[in-house]
Scaffold this motif. Structure first.
Motif, PDB file in Angstrom:
ATOM      1  N   ARG A 151       0.831  -1.209   0.000  1.00  0.00           N
ATOM      2  CA  ARG A 151       0.000   0.000   0.000  1.00  0.00           C
ATOM      3  C   ARG A 151       0.858   1.247   0.000  1.00  0.00           C
ATOM      4  O   ARG A 151       1.917   1.275   0.619  1.00  0.00           O
ATOM      5  CB  ARG A 151      -0.858   0.070   1.270  1.00  0.00           C
ATOM      6  N   LYS A 152       0.341   2.287  -0.668  1.00  0.00           N
ATOM      7  CA  LYS A 152       0.979   3.595  -0.582  1.00  0.00           C
ATOM      8  C   LYS A 152      -0.104   4.655  -0.650  1.00  0.00           C
ATOM      9  O   LYS A 152      -0.861   4.716  -1.623  1.00  0.00           O
ATOM     10  CB  LYS A 152       1.959   3.798  -1.746  1.00  0.00           C
ATOM     11  N   SER A 153      -0.198   5.466   0.389  1.00  0.00           N
ATOM     12  CA  SER A 153      -1.092   6.624   0.290  1.00  0.00           C
ATOM     13  C   SER A 153      -0.279   7.877   0.521  1.00  0.00           C
ATOM     14  O   SER A 153       0.687   7.894   1.293  1.00  0.00           O
ATOM     15  CB  SER A 153      -2.260   6.517   1.265  1.00  0.00           C
ATOM     16  N   PHE A 154      -0.638   8.906  -0.223  1.00  0.00           N
ATOM     17  CA  PHE A 154       0.035  10.200  -0.102  1.00  0.00           C
ATOM     18  C   PHE A 154      -0.883  11.144   0.660  1.00  0.00           C
ATOM     19  O   PHE A 154      -2.063  11.243   0.337  1.00  0.00           O
ATOM     20  CB  PHE A 154       0.317  10.789  -1.490  1.00  0.00           C
ATOM     21  N   PRO A 155      -0.352  11.859   1.662  1.00  0.00           N
ATOM     22  CA  PRO A 155      -1.192  12.833   2.364  1.00  0.00           C
ATOM     23  C   PRO A 155      -1.487  14.032   1.476  1.00  0.00           C
ATOM     24  O   PRO A 155      -0.645  14.412   0.655  1.00  0.00           O
ATOM     25  CB  PRO A 155      -0.314  13.238   3.557  1.00  0.00           C
ATOM     26  N   ILE A 156      -2.668  14.587   1.605  1.00  0.00           N
ATOM     27  CA  ILE A 156      -2.966  15.836   0.879  1.00  0.00           C
ATOM     28  C   ILE A 156      -3.405  16.902   1.865  1.00  0.00           C
ATOM     29  O   ILE A 156      -4.127  16.633   2.805  1.00  0.00           O
ATOM     30  CB  ILE A 156      -4.059  15.669  -0.209  1.00  0.00           C
ATOM     31  N   GLN A 157      -2.933  18.103   1.586  1.00  0.00           N
ATOM     32  CA  GLN A 157      -3.240  19.251   2.435  1.00  0.00           C
ATOM     33  C   GLN A 157      -4.310  20.038   1.708  1.00  0.00           C
ATOM     34  O   GLN A 157      -4.144  20.376   0.542  1.00  0.00           O
ATOM     35  CB  GLN A 157      -1.948  20.085   2.589  1.00  0.00           C
ATOM     36  N   ARG A 158      -5.406  20.266   2.357  1.00  0.00           N
ATOM     37  CA  ARG A 158      -6.468  21.016   1.688  1.00  0.00           C
ATOM     38  C   ARG A 158      -6.450  22.467   2.149  1.00  0.00           C
ATOM     39  O   ARG A 158      -6.426  22.752   3.331  1.00  0.00           O
ATOM     40  CB  ARG A 158      -7.820  20.399   2.025  1.00  0.00           C
ATOM     41  N   GLY A 159      -6.463  23.390   1.197  1.00  0.00           N
ATOM     42  CA  GLY A 159      -6.617  24.806   1.528  1.00  0.00           C
ATOM     43  C   GLY A 159      -5.348  25.449   2.065  1.00  0.00           C
ATOM     44  O   GLY A 159      -4.415  24.779   2.488  1.00  0.00           O
ATOM     45  N   LEU A 160      -5.332  26.763   2.027  1.00  0.00           N
ATOM     46  CA  LEU A 160      -4.176  27.541   2.456  1.00  0.00           C
ATOM     47  C   LEU A 160      -3.897  27.387   3.933  1.00  0.00           C
ATOM     48  O   LEU A 160      -2.765  27.466   4.379  1.00  0.00           O
ATOM     49  CB  LEU A 160      -4.439  29.033   2.185  1.00  0.00           C
ATOM     50  N   PHE A 161      -4.970  27.200   4.706  1.00  0.00           N
ATOM     51  CA  PHE A 161      -4.799  27.216   6.152  1.00  0.00           C
ATOM     52  C   PHE A 161      -4.693  25.813   6.735  1.00  0.00           C
ATOM     53  O   PHE A 161      -4.970  25.594   7.908  1.00  0.00           O
ATOM     54  CB  PHE A 161      -5.939  28.016   6.797  1.00  0.00           C
ATOM     55  N   GLY A 162      -4.286  24.896   5.864  1.00  0.00           N
ATOM     56  CA  GLY A 162      -4.053  23.535   6.345  1.00  0.00           C
ATOM     57  C   GLY A 162      -5.293  22.882   6.901  1.00  0.00           C
ATOM     58  O   GLY A 162      -5.260  22.302   7.975  1.00  0.00           O
ATOM     59  N   GLY A 163      -6.382  23.030   6.167  1.00  0.00           N
ATOM     60  CA  GLY A 163      -7.631  22.353   6.550  1.00  0.00           C
ATOM     61  C   GLY A 163      -7.400  20.863   6.645  1.00  0.00           C
ATOM     62  O   GLY A 163      -6.303  20.363   6.389  1.00  0.00           O
ATOM     63  N   LYS A 164      -8.432  20.121   6.974  1.00  0.00           N
ATOM     64  CA  LYS A 164      -8.270  18.707   7.231  1.00  0.00           C
ATOM     65  C   LYS A 164      -7.618  17.999   6.047  1.00  0.00           C
ATOM     66  O   LYS A 164      -8.070  18.119   4.916  1.00  0.00           O
ATOM     67  CB  LYS A 164      -9.637  18.072   7.516  1.00  0.00           C
ATOM     68  N   ALA A 165      -6.549  17.334   6.317  1.00  0.00           N
ATOM     69  CA  ALA A 165      -5.815  16.642   5.264  1.00  0.00           C
ATOM     70  C   ALA A 165      -6.515  15.334   4.915  1.00  0.00           C
ATOM     71  O   ALA A 165      -7.021  14.636   5.787  1.00  0.00           O
ATOM     72  CB  ALA A 165      -4.392  16.364   5.733  1.00  0.00           C
ATOM     73  N   GLY A 166      -6.546  15.036   3.634  1.00  0.00           N
ATOM     74  CA  GLY A 166      -7.071  13.745   3.194  1.00  0.00           C
ATOM     75  C   GLY A 166      -5.928  12.848   2.768  1.00  0.00           C
ATOM     76  O   GLY A 166      -4.772  13.119   3.095  1.00  0.00           O
ATOM     77  N   GLU A 167      -6.259  11.800   2.042  1.00  0.00           N
ATOM     78  CA  GLU A 167      -5.234  10.870   1.575  1.00  0.00           C
ATOM     79  C   GLU A 167      -5.541  10.416   0.155  1.00  0.00           C
ATOM     80  O   GLU A 167      -6.693  10.162  -0.180  1.00  0.00           O
ATOM     81  CB  GLU A 167      -5.228   9.625   2.468  1.00  0.00           C
ATOM     82  N   VAL A 168      -4.490  10.330  -0.657  1.00  0.00           N
ATOM     83  CA  VAL A 168      -4.621   9.726  -1.982  1.00  0.00           C
ATOM     84  C   VAL A 168      -4.200   8.266  -1.849  1.00  0.00           C
ATOM     85  O   VAL A 168      -3.048   7.978  -1.522  1.00  0.00           O
ATOM     86  CB  VAL A 168      -3.688  10.408  -3.008  1.00  0.00           C
ATOM     87  N   HIS A 169      -5.145   7.364  -2.074  1.00  0.00           N
ATOM     88  CA  HIS A 169      -4.815   5.941  -1.970  1.00  0.00           C
ATOM     89  C   HIS A 169      -4.296   5.476  -3.326  1.00  0.00           C
ATOM     90  O   HIS A 169      -5.040   4.941  -4.134  1.00  0.00           O
ATOM     91  CB  HIS A 169      -6.042   5.147  -1.540  1.00  0.00           C
ATOM     92  N   ALA A 170      -3.020   5.706  -3.565  1.00  0.00           N
ATOM     93  CA  ALA A 170      -2.455   5.450  -4.895  1.00  0.00           C
ATOM     94  C   ALA A 170      -2.314   3.957  -5.162  1.00  0.00           C
ATOM     95  O   ALA A 170      -2.637   3.471  -6.244  1.00  0.00           O
ATOM     96  CB  ALA A 170      -1.092   6.128  -5.017  1.00  0.00           C
ATOM     97  N   VAL A 171      -1.826   3.219  -4.191  1.00  0.00           N
ATOM     98  CA  VAL A 171      -1.685   1.762  -4.304  1.00  0.00           C
ATOM     99  C   VAL A 171      -2.327   1.173  -3.057  1.00  0.00           C
ATOM    100  O   VAL A 171      -2.000   1.545  -1.938  1.00  0.00           O
ATOM    101  CB  VAL A 171      -0.199   1.365  -4.428  1.00  0.00           C
ATOM    102  N   ASP A 172      -3.281   0.280  -3.263  1.00  0.00           N
ATOM    103  CA  ASP A 172      -4.182  -0.076  -2.173  1.00  0.00           C
ATOM    104  C   ASP A 172      -4.285  -1.587  -1.961  1.00  0.00           C
ATOM    105  O   ASP A 172      -5.354  -2.173  -2.097  1.00  0.00           O
ATOM    106  CB  ASP A 172      -5.551   0.529  -2.504  1.00  0.00           C
ATOM    107  N   GLY A 173      -3.128  -2.202  -1.705  1.00  0.00           N
ATOM    108  CA  GLY A 173      -3.163  -3.631  -1.384  1.00  0.00           C
ATOM    109  C   GLY A 173      -2.853  -4.510  -2.576  1.00  0.00           C
ATOM    110  O   GLY A 173      -3.725  -5.201  -3.087  1.00  0.00           O
ATOM    111  N   LEU A 174      -1.597  -4.489  -3.029  1.00  0.00           N
ATOM    112  CA  LEU A 174      -1.211  -5.308  -4.188  1.00  0.00           C
ATOM    113  C   LEU A 174      -0.545  -6.603  -3.724  1.00  0.00           C
ATOM    114  O   LEU A 174       0.271  -6.598  -2.804  1.00  0.00           O
ATOM    115  CB  LEU A 174      -0.218  -4.572  -5.087  1.00  0.00           C
ATOM    116  N   ASP A 175      -0.894  -7.697  -4.385  1.00  0.00           N
ATOM    117  CA  ASP A 175      -0.241  -8.985  -4.184  1.00  0.00           C
ATOM    118  C   ASP A 175       0.100  -9.549  -5.557  1.00  0.00           C
ATOM    119  O   ASP A 175      -0.795  -9.795  -6.355  1.00  0.00           O
ATOM    120  CB  ASP A 175      -1.192  -9.979  -3.492  1.00  0.00           C
ATOM    121  N   PHE A 176       1.391  -9.691  -5.820  1.00  0.00           N
ATOM    122  CA  PHE A 176       1.784 -10.377  -7.054  1.00  0.00           C
ATOM    123  C   PHE A 176       3.246 -10.773  -6.952  1.00  0.00           C
ATOM    124  O   PHE A 176       3.966 -10.325  -6.050  1.00  0.00           O
ATOM    125  CB  PHE A 176       1.544  -9.504  -8.306  1.00  0.00           C
TER     126      PHE A 176
END
Ligand SMILES: Nc1ncnc2c1ncn2[C@@H]1O[C@H](COP(=O)(O)OP(=O)(O)OP(=O)(O)O)[C@@H](O)[C@H]1O
Ligand SMILES: [Mg+2]
Length: 340
Positions: free
Chosen positions: A15-40
């Motif tokens: 898994r890899k998620s990147f944090p995201i900062q919303r807005g100039l005043f550092g509103g609640k940060a979300g996450e980009v779930h770029a890779v979400d549980g790979l098995d191979f």
């Protein structure tokens, strides 16, 4: 590839998620779930194609495999060693064995170094050979990828797109890798040059026996080069099987829809692909706000209630053919053995 072959590299729950900062005043940060549980796993000498629409996490998966970025969770095992926890020094020998070929070699090649120095640099960094031995090695690499000896003195901007990609390949070969991650290596090239570069990559694999993770959004390219293919959607693998099965008898509605968009060659051994009727509609949802249940259900022509609430697991439906889709859960309704 059979499961009996010891994999060169295997990932579990990656898994890899990147944090995201919303807005100039550092509103609640979300996450980009770029890779979400790979098995191979990738076997020695094998090419695993990784396909999917833009933003589904292909490049992130490739970078995680080489540990160019740190995973949020999961394991990457190289010949059985978990490389996720290794420090810089312990990682060095693995860095030698794993290389990358980029989409845009121009952006990844130093504009102030001569082509010969670019190809020889990995040997210098890893302290391999003396100056004379390195010169000999560089000359051999130039010849092997189809560049002229006198081009060693040139700079990257003096090469054509195809020649620059040959340069990137020569550099990737310098340390004798066992695994090469190719991230869209022919996407930026003229169509007329693509086949030459793909054939070079395949010839080199025949000669040296390394493995490829071959990342591309272009199914025709992936069909040409891969032994097996994994299809990604929003950070997950939805289908993984051998090339012939994937292109002739796909099971996941997303794979079917992707193939629908590929022109079918007029003359094909076996009479060509079956006609399919469900083209892909709509856009990929955001990896920040993913649909519940099966990520693909809002675009799926076959979606039913269960798809909207329950995430399908990637499971093997026939030997070597894995699918994550409630249409293909098959088997007994109740598990015979509860997972330990
Ligand atoms: N360093 C980063 N910081 C924040 N978000 C990122 C970062 N790298 C990738 N992402 C996001 O992760 C998701 C997956 O990106 P990735 O580049 O792996 O996709 P991809 O399948 O390679 O796409 P493409 O076909 O366009 O190259 C995207 O939503 C992207 O915006
Ligand atoms: Mg990418």
């Amino acid at each position: 590839m059979s499961a009996a072959v010891e994999p060169l590299i295997a990932v579990e729950g990656l898994r890899k998620s990147f944090p995201i900062q919303r807005g100039l005043f550092g509103g609640k940060a979300g996450e980009v779930h770029a890779v979400d549980g790979l098995d191979f796993a990738i076997a020695p000498g094998e090419t695993l194609g990784l396909v999917g629409e833009s933003g589904c996490g292909k490049s992130t998966a490739g970078r995680l495999l080489l540990r160019l970025i740190e995973p949020t969770a999961g394991r990457v095992s190289y010949r059985g060693t978990d490389i996720a926890g290794l420090d810089r020094a312990a990682m060095l020998p693995f860095r030698q064995r794993m290389q990358m070929i980029h989409q845009d070699p121009y952006a990844s090649l130093n504009p102030r170094m001569s082509a010969g120095d670019i190809v020889g640099e990995p040997l210098v960094i890893h302290g391999i050979g003396n100056a004379a031995e390195r010169r000999e090695k560089v000359a051999a690499l130039f010849a092997r990828v189809g560049l002229r000896p006198d081009q060693q003195q040139n700079y990257a901007h003096e090469f054509s797109g195809g020649q620059r990609q040959r340069l990137g390949i020569a550099r990737a070969l310098a340390l004798g890798p066992e695994l090469i991650v190719c991230d869209e290596p022919v996407s930026a090239l003229d169509v007329s040059i693509r086949a030459q570069i793909l054939n070079l990559l395949m010839d080199l694999q025949d000669e040296f026996g390394f493995s490829y993770l071959f990342v591309s959004h272009d199914l025709a390219v992936v069909e040409h080069i891969s032994h097996r293919v994994a299809v990604m959607y929003l950070g997950r693998i939805v289908e993984l099987t051998d090339r012939a099965t994937l292109f002739d008898a796909p099971l996941h509605p997303y794979t079917e829809a992707l193939l629908e968009a590929v022109p079918v060659p007029k003359v094909r051994p076996g009479g060509g692909r079956k006609a399919r009727r469900k083209p892909l509609v709509g856009d990929v949802p955001s990896p920040i706000n993913r649909p519940r249940g099966c990520h693909f259900h809002p675009r799926c022509a076959y979606a039913h209630d269960r798809c909207r609430s329950e995430e399908p697991a990637l499971r093997e439906v026939t030997p070597g053919h894995q699918v994550a889709c409630h249409l293909h859960d098959g088997g007994p309704r109740l598990p015979l053995a509860l997972p330990g």
